[in-house]
Design a protein around this motif. Structure first.
Motif, short mmCIF file in Angstrom:
data_model
loop_
_atom_site.label_atom_id
_atom_site.label_comp_id
_atom_site.label_asym_id
_atom_site.label_seq_id
_atom_site.Cartn_x
_atom_site.Cartn_y
_atom_site.Cartn_z
N SER A 29 20.72 35.57 41.92
CA SER A 29 21.25 34.53 42.81
C SER A 29 21.98 33.46 42.02
CB SER A 29 20.14 33.92 43.65
OG SER A 29 19.17 33.32 42.84
N ARG A 30 21.51 33.14 40.83
CA ARG A 30 22.21 32.15 40.00
C ARG A 30 23.54 32.70 39.49
NH1 ARG A 30 17.13 29.88 36.50
NH2 ARG A 30 16.17 28.74 38.20
N ILE A 35 29.52 32.84 39.95
CA ILE A 35 30.77 33.55 40.24
C ILE A 35 31.51 32.87 41.39
CG2 ILE A 35 31.72 35.73 41.10
CD1 ILE A 35 29.46 37.14 39.53
N VAL A 36 30.79 32.50 42.44
CA VAL A 36 31.41 31.83 43.58
C VAL A 36 31.96 30.46 43.17
CG1 VAL A 36 30.93 30.80 45.85
CG2 VAL A 36 30.05 33.07 45.28
N ASN A 45 40.05 34.67 39.79
CA ASN A 45 40.70 35.10 41.02
C ASN A 45 39.63 35.43 42.07
OD1 ASN A 45 42.45 36.11 42.87
ND2 ASN A 45 43.33 37.67 41.52
N PRO A 46 39.81 35.01 43.33
CA PRO A 46 38.82 35.33 44.37
C PRO A 46 38.60 36.83 44.58
CG PRO A 46 40.25 33.59 45.13
CD PRO A 46 40.82 34.07 43.83
N SER A 47 39.65 37.62 44.42
CA SER A 47 39.46 39.07 44.57
C SER A 47 38.62 39.62 43.42
CB SER A 47 40.80 39.79 44.64
OG SER A 47 41.54 39.58 43.46
N THR A 50 35.01 38.74 44.31
CA THR A 50 34.49 39.67 45.32
C THR A 50 34.14 41.00 44.68
OG1 THR A 50 35.89 38.62 46.97
CG2 THR A 50 35.02 40.80 47.51
N TRP A 51 35.00 41.48 43.80
CA TRP A 51 34.75 42.75 43.12
C TRP A 51 33.49 42.66 42.25
CZ3 TRP A 51 34.61 44.44 38.02
CH2 TRP A 51 34.63 45.82 37.86
N LEU A 52 33.33 41.57 41.52
CA LEU A 52 32.15 41.40 40.67
C LEU A 52 30.86 41.37 41.49
CD1 LEU A 52 33.36 38.70 38.11
CD2 LEU A 52 32.73 41.06 37.60
N ILE A 53 30.91 40.69 42.62
CA ILE A 53 29.71 40.59 43.46
C ILE A 53 29.36 41.95 44.05
CG2 ILE A 53 28.83 39.62 45.62
CD1 ILE A 53 30.32 37.02 44.85
N GLN A 54 30.36 42.69 44.51
CA GLN A 54 30.09 44.00 45.13
C GLN A 54 29.66 45.03 44.10
OE1 GLN A 54 33.60 44.94 47.35
NE2 GLN A 54 32.99 43.65 49.08
#
Length: 61
Positions: A29-30, A35-36, A45-47, A50-54
């Motif tokens: 969670s940290r 990342i956010v 980059n926001p994309s 998103t890729w890192l989180i997924q």
């Protein structure tokens, strides 16, 4: 992980541990929050965020 107060039904032995990933959730969670934060402030980059989180398994963190 919750500590069970009751032992197993046979004798007085302790219960088995239910997981081996004891500290994964706080770290995940940290990491997701970092990342956010970086994406919001424009450092990555926001994309990419998103890729890192997924791909990092952080969707449910």
């Amino acid at each position: 992980m919750f500590n069970k107060q009751k032992g197993r039904s046979v004798g007085n032995r302790a219960t088995y541990k239910t997981t081996t990933h004891k500290y994964f959730n706080p770290v995940a969670s940290r990491l997701k929050a970092l990342i956010v934060y970086l994406a919001v402030w424009g450092m990555i980059n926001p994309s990419l965020a998103t890729w890192l989180i997924q791909r990092g398994g952080l969707k449910d963190a």
